[in-house]
Write a protein that holds these residues in place. Sequence first.
Motif, short mmCIF file in Angstrom:
data_model
loop_
_atom_site.label_atom_id
_atom_site.label_comp_id
_atom_site.label_asym_id
_atom_site.label_seq_id
_atom_site.Cartn_x
_atom_site.Cartn_y
_atom_site.Cartn_z
N TYR A 29 0.93 -1.42 -0.06
CA TYR A 29 -0.38 0.21 -0.03
C TYR A 29 0.77 1.52 -0.21
O TYR A 29 2.40 1.80 0.60
N ARG A 81 -11.66 -0.16 -4.28
CA ARG A 81 -12.59 0.18 -2.66
C ARG A 81 -11.89 1.72 -2.04
O ARG A 81 -11.59 1.59 -2.06
N VAL A 99 -11.90 2.68 3.22
CA VAL A 99 -11.97 0.93 3.36
C VAL A 99 -10.52 0.75 4.90
O VAL A 99 -10.13 1.90 3.99
N GLU A 100 -10.83 0.23 5.49
CA GLU A 100 -9.90 0.28 6.28
C GLU A 100 -8.70 -0.41 6.72
O GLU A 100 -8.93 -1.82 5.66
N LEU A 101 -7.48 0.07 6.46
CA LEU A 101 -6.48 -0.75 5.97
C LEU A 101 -4.78 -0.79 6.82
O LEU A 101 -5.36 0.43 7.97
N ALA A 149 -8.96 2.75 -2.09
CA ALA A 149 -7.50 1.34 -2.12
C ALA A 149 -7.78 1.95 -3.85
O ALA A 149 -8.81 0.83 -4.33
N HIS A 155 -1.47 -1.08 -3.86
CA HIS A 155 -2.84 -0.53 -3.98
C HIS A 155 -2.09 1.48 -3.43
O HIS A 155 -1.10 1.26 -2.92
N VAL A 215 -3.09 4.32 -2.80
CA VAL A 215 -4.09 5.18 -1.80
C VAL A 215 -4.21 6.58 -1.07
O VAL A 215 -3.42 7.46 -1.65
N ALA A 265 -2.42 -7.16 8.40
CA ALA A 265 -3.01 -6.25 9.04
C ALA A 265 -3.02 -6.81 10.22
O ALA A 265 -4.27 -6.19 10.95
#
Length: 372
Positions: free
Chosen positions: A163, A205, A208-210, A219, A242, A244, A362
């Motif tokens: 990311y 997306r 979204v929580e990244l 993303a 991705h 972001v 994550a």
Amino acid sequence: MTGPAPVVGVVGAAGAVGAAAVAELHRRGRYALRLAGRRRAPLDALCHGLAATGGSPPTAEVLDIADTDALHRYCAGCDVVLNCAGPAYLVEDRVARAALAAGADYVDAAGDDVLWEQARALLARAPGRTAVISAGMMPGLSALLPRYLAATLLDPPRALLGYLGGRDRFTATAAADYLRVGEGFGQAGAALAGGVRARHPLPTRTDVELPFFPEPATAVPYLSTELERVARVLGIADATWHSVFAGPHVAQVLRQPPAGGNAPEALRRAAELDAFGRATYQLIVVELTTVAGAAHTLVLRGDSASSLTGAFAAVAVAALTEGALAAGLHHAGEALDPQLAVDLLAGSAAVSGLTVFDGEAAHAGGHVEEAL
């Protein structure tokens, strides 16, 4: 380093990227800096600010890079010319041609596959010279950091997740280059699957929580030719990356870019709205999974894309002048020794943190405080 200080010319020195690169080079105190830009007042302001920090003051001159004769005169006498002017798709190899013809080595904070081919043709007529392109955040750090993380692993990597982005401003130049990034540099909505470019399993997306990002964001899946090369060298079969963007206005422009030639300005204004009253930040998050199934994550934090790009461009200049690169053509993030580059970044005002974690991104990183 012994002998006279290398003369480093910086084209586009007063822009956001150029000023960050100049600050880093001046901080090192090892170079005689010759700054060039389109307007006198910003150059004078930059020189005045640097003089207040001590060290040898740079020289500055007004330069229009469209003036071929003036550009050649400027490059004459430089040991290295760093190009920070843009947009890259308009500048192309103009500065590289002048630098290499004048007997200087060349570094470009930008650069895509088109510039690679142009520079390769130029170097065929300039034996012994060195050109380093893609010395920015992406491309650049986006290649170096996976290589750095891979070098820390006990087992070879087999998969990559990345990311890059945050809440930030776009300069007019950066906006124009970003909207053309798919032309000769990669493909949106794509990923590597089994070593082959394929459609990304998830679309863009929004909200979204990244991992490690302090707020929900958009993303955008993107597979660059840079990442494909790095994956091939590292033996990675599966790679997902991705771009972001935090904030609703940039997300809206990316979903529905205006027709005609207004898209870069619309993107710049959208980013300004999203950054208004908020701290800007950039994160690069890289997760590598080894053939043994262990995951490791690297996180780099900075305050802006421009400052990170300028800092890495300065690293490329430092590595070049210190003899760490052979003559020829190089992508900065793929050619520089990762440990040397990270060491050269140490102390940079552009980088507020670089950390390696055991475990998946994550699990290692949830939401963090926005004051990075």
